[in-house]
Design a protein around this motif. Structure first.
Motif, PDB file in Angstrom:
ATOM      1  N   TRP A  92      34.521  30.721  47.710  1.00  0.00           N
ATOM      2  CA  TRP A  92      33.415  31.111  46.828  1.00  0.00           C
ATOM      3  C   TRP A  92      33.145  32.471  47.123  1.00  0.00           C
ATOM      4  O   TRP A  92      32.481  32.880  48.136  1.00  0.00           O
ATOM      5  CB  TRP A  92      32.092  30.008  46.938  1.00  0.00           C
ATOM      6  N   LYS A  93      33.686  33.463  46.546  1.00  0.00           N
ATOM      7  CA  LYS A  93      33.550  34.954  47.153  1.00  0.00           C
ATOM      8  C   LYS A  93      32.433  35.656  46.456  1.00  0.00           C
ATOM      9  O   LYS A  93      32.064  36.732  47.302  1.00  0.00           O
ATOM     10  CB  LYS A  93      34.998  35.802  46.537  1.00  0.00           C
ATOM     11  N   LYS A  94      31.878  35.448  45.553  1.00  0.00           N
ATOM     12  CA  LYS A  94      30.417  36.111  45.127  1.00  0.00           C
ATOM     13  C   LYS A  94      29.769  34.884  44.253  1.00  0.00           C
ATOM     14  O   LYS A  94      30.316  34.235  43.765  1.00  0.00           O
ATOM     15  CB  LYS A  94      30.975  37.238  44.305  1.00  0.00           C
ATOM     16  N   PRO A  95      28.400  35.153  44.066  1.00  0.00           N
ATOM     17  CA  PRO A  95      27.737  34.270  43.530  1.00  0.00           C
ATOM     18  C   PRO A  95      27.915  34.224  41.839  1.00  0.00           C
ATOM     19  O   PRO A  95      28.126  35.301  41.535  1.00  0.00           O
ATOM     20  CB  PRO A  95      26.216  34.758  43.688  1.00  0.00           C
ATOM     21  N   VAL A  96      28.038  32.985  41.331  1.00  0.00           N
ATOM     22  CA  VAL A  96      28.004  32.925  40.057  1.00  0.00           C
ATOM     23  C   VAL A  96      26.619  32.726  39.746  1.00  0.00           C
ATOM     24  O   VAL A  96      25.924  31.745  39.714  1.00  0.00           O
ATOM     25  CB  VAL A  96      28.940  31.715  39.522  1.00  0.00           C
ATOM     26  N   LEU A  97      26.014  33.677  38.939  1.00  0.00           N
ATOM     27  CA  LEU A  97      24.665  33.751  38.366  1.00  0.00           C
ATOM     28  C   LEU A  97      24.482  33.371  37.001  1.00  0.00           C
ATOM     29  O   LEU A  97      25.749  33.459  36.087  1.00  0.00           O
ATOM     30  CB  LEU A  97      24.223  35.126  38.546  1.00  0.00           C
ATOM     31  N   ALA A  98      23.414  32.825  36.641  1.00  0.00           N
ATOM     32  CA  ALA A  98      23.061  32.538  35.146  1.00  0.00           C
ATOM     33  C   ALA A  98      23.284  33.819  34.274  1.00  0.00           C
ATOM     34  O   ALA A  98      22.917  34.816  34.508  1.00  0.00           O
ATOM     35  CB  ALA A  98      21.704  31.909  35.025  1.00  0.00           C
ATOM     36  N   GLY A  99      23.846  33.704  33.126  1.00  0.00           N
ATOM     37  CA  GLY A  99      24.212  34.547  32.218  1.00  0.00           C
ATOM     38  C   GLY A  99      25.700  35.356  32.573  1.00  0.00           C
ATOM     39  O   GLY A  99      26.132  36.004  31.614  1.00  0.00           O
ATOM     40  N   ASP A 100      26.281  34.946  33.741  1.00  0.00           N
ATOM     41  CA  ASP A 100      27.578  35.401  33.783  1.00  0.00           C
ATOM     42  C   ASP A 100      28.629  34.864  32.639  1.00  0.00           C
ATOM     43  O   ASP A 100      28.550  33.653  32.495  1.00  0.00           O
ATOM     44  CB  ASP A 100      28.177  34.963  35.195  1.00  0.00           C
ATOM     45  N   ILE A 101      29.744  35.708  32.685  1.00  0.00           N
ATOM     46  CA  ILE A 101      31.010  35.051  31.657  1.00  0.00           C
ATOM     47  C   ILE A 101      32.166  35.134  32.584  1.00  0.00           C
ATOM     48  O   ILE A 101      32.355  36.287  33.206  1.00  0.00           O
ATOM     49  CB  ILE A 101      30.979  36.016  30.633  1.00  0.00           C
ATOM     50  N   LEU A 102      32.457  33.766  32.984  1.00  0.00           N
ATOM     51  CA  LEU A 102      33.605  33.514  33.655  1.00  0.00           C
ATOM     52  C   LEU A 102      34.969  33.682  32.896  1.00  0.00           C
ATOM     53  O   LEU A 102      34.822  33.303  31.734  1.00  0.00           O
ATOM     54  CB  LEU A 102      33.593  32.228  34.356  1.00  0.00           C
ATOM     55  N   SER A 103      35.956  34.163  33.458  1.00  0.00           N
ATOM     56  CA  SER A 103      37.471  34.293  32.802  1.00  0.00           C
ATOM     57  C   SER A 103      38.277  33.870  34.039  1.00  0.00           C
ATOM     58  O   SER A 103      37.623  34.195  35.347  1.00  0.00           O
ATOM     59  CB  SER A 103      37.683  35.500  32.175  1.00  0.00           C
ATOM     60  N   GLY A 104      39.590  33.347  33.910  1.00  0.00           N
ATOM     61  CA  GLY A 104      40.409  33.198  35.142  1.00  0.00           C
ATOM     62  C   GLY A 104      41.872  32.885  34.614  1.00  0.00           C
ATOM     63  O   GLY A 104      42.196  33.361  33.476  1.00  0.00           O
ATOM     64  N   ASN A 105      42.676  33.041  35.620  1.00  0.00           N
ATOM     65  CA  ASN A 105      44.151  32.683  35.660  1.00  0.00           C
ATOM     66  C   ASN A 105      44.404  31.568  36.569  1.00  0.00           C
ATOM     67  O   ASN A 105      43.872  31.582  37.627  1.00  0.00           O
ATOM     68  CB  ASN A 105      44.805  34.161  35.371  1.00  0.00           C
ATOM     69  N   THR A 106      45.746  31.107  36.500  1.00  0.00           N
ATOM     70  CA  THR A 106      46.228  30.234  37.206  1.00  0.00           C
ATOM     71  C   THR A 106      47.621  30.764  37.344  1.00  0.00           C
ATOM     72  O   THR A 106      48.390  31.185  36.450  1.00  0.00           O
ATOM     73  CB  THR A 106      46.244  28.938  36.989  1.00  0.00           C
ATOM     74  N   THR A 107      48.206  31.326  38.724  1.00  0.00           N
ATOM     75  CA  THR A 107      49.389  31.605  38.781  1.00  0.00           C
ATOM     76  C   THR A 107      50.502  30.497  39.718  1.00  0.00           C
ATOM     77  O   THR A 107      49.926  29.843  40.767  1.00  0.00           O
ATOM     78  CB  THR A 107      49.510  33.020  39.602  1.00  0.00           C
ATOM     79  N   VAL A 108      51.514  30.434  39.041  1.00  0.00           N
ATOM     80  CA  VAL A 108      52.521  29.494  39.711  1.00  0.00           C
ATOM     81  C   VAL A 108      53.198  30.066  40.896  1.00  0.00           C
ATOM     82  O   VAL A 108      53.926  31.071  40.872  1.00  0.00           O
ATOM     83  CB  VAL A 108      53.569  29.083  38.780  1.00  0.00           C
ATOM     84  N   LEU A 109      52.925  29.709  42.015  1.00  0.00           N
ATOM     85  CA  LEU A 109      53.381  30.238  43.542  1.00  0.00           C
ATOM     86  C   LEU A 109      54.888  29.852  43.812  1.00  0.00           C
ATOM     87  O   LEU A 109      55.842  30.395  44.131  1.00  0.00           O
ATOM     88  CB  LEU A 109      52.588  30.057  44.331  1.00  0.00           C
ATOM     89  N   ALA A 110      55.016  28.314  43.524  1.00  0.00           N
ATOM     90  CA  ALA A 110      56.336  27.715  44.044  1.00  0.00           C
ATOM     91  C   ALA A 110      56.196  26.234  43.128  1.00  0.00           C
ATOM     92  O   ALA A 110      55.268  25.904  42.773  1.00  0.00           O
ATOM     93  CB  ALA A 110      56.281  27.366  45.349  1.00  0.00           C
ATOM     94  N   LYS A 111      57.453  25.882  43.195  1.00  0.00           N
ATOM     95  CA  LYS A 111      57.602  24.341  42.505  1.00  0.00           C
ATOM     96  C   LYS A 111      58.948  23.839  43.194  1.00  0.00           C
ATOM     97  O   LYS A 111      59.887  24.507  43.485  1.00  0.00           O
ATOM     98  CB  LYS A 111      57.730  24.357  41.068  1.00  0.00           C
ATOM     99  N   ARG A 112      59.027  22.459  43.278  1.00  0.00           N
ATOM    100  CA  ARG A 112      60.169  21.684  43.620  1.00  0.00           C
ATOM    101  C   ARG A 112      59.749  20.337  43.318  1.00  0.00           C
ATOM    102  O   ARG A 112      58.815  19.831  43.114  1.00  0.00           O
ATOM    103  CB  ARG A 112      60.151  21.896  45.141  1.00  0.00           C
ATOM    104  N   LEU A 113      60.938  19.713  43.107  1.00  0.00           N
ATOM    105  CA  LEU A 113      60.948  18.212  42.793  1.00  0.00           C
ATOM    106  C   LEU A 113      60.894  17.369  43.942  1.00  0.00           C
ATOM    107  O   LEU A 113      60.901  17.840  45.116  1.00  0.00           O
ATOM    108  CB  LEU A 113      62.484  17.894  42.344  1.00  0.00           C
TER     109      LEU A 113
END
Length: 153
Positions: A92-113
């Motif tokens: 948790w790097k910074k507070p998430v405050l009332a009224g904030d608009i969050l956006s985000g992404n997920t990056t694939v780092l690795a995969k294997r069977l």
């Protein structure tokens, strides 16, 4: 949900998946905190402003829950996901405050069977949420298990 579309094979190392946006309301911060993390800075605007967080702030656990909802809506509910064996890191790097608009992404780092269950793929991801100012407020790394397309047919 119309069907399982995201299978192990659909995840490409280096690819980034958009998680959309989420407006964080004061009411939901207070509701979550009242049930799960009843610290004053999560329940009361005055107490939040008096804290180092600077305002009514979502619990870190609430931030995790909001992230999970965003991930589900983005692709997880339309996938062959079989869960995750755990979380390697959450910050948790910074507070998430009332009224904030969050956006985000997920990056694939690795995969294997999986060696013991070849119908199961392990996808390691790094996810990050940002506030409306583009500041990183949360990041998480973990491995998620997905069935292969053949196994899900």
């Amino acid at each position: 949900m119309t069907g399982k579309t995201w299978a192990y094979e659909d995840f490409v190392e280096g690819a980034s998946l958009d998680l959309g946006t989420k407006l964080v309301s004061a009411a939901e911060i207070i509701e979550f905190a009242g049930e799960f993390d009843a610290q004053p800075m999560h329940l009361d605007e005055v107490a939040g402003k008096a804290s180092i967080l600077g305002g009514l702030a979502a619990s870190g656990w609430h931030t995790c829950a909001m992230f999970m909802r965003m991930l589900c809506d983005a692709f997880l509910l339309d996938s062959t996901c079989q869960g995750a064996p755990g979380v390697d890191q959450v910050r948790w790097k910074k507070p998430v405050l009332a009224g904030d608009i969050l956006s985000g992404n997920t990056t694939v780092l690795a995969k294997r069977l999986s060696r013991s269950k070849p119908q199961l793929g392990l996808v390691t991801m790094r996810s990050e949420l940002f506030n409306q100012r583009g500041e990183s407020v949360f990041d998480l790394e973990n491995t998620v298990m997905f069935l292969t397309r053949e196994a899900s047919a």
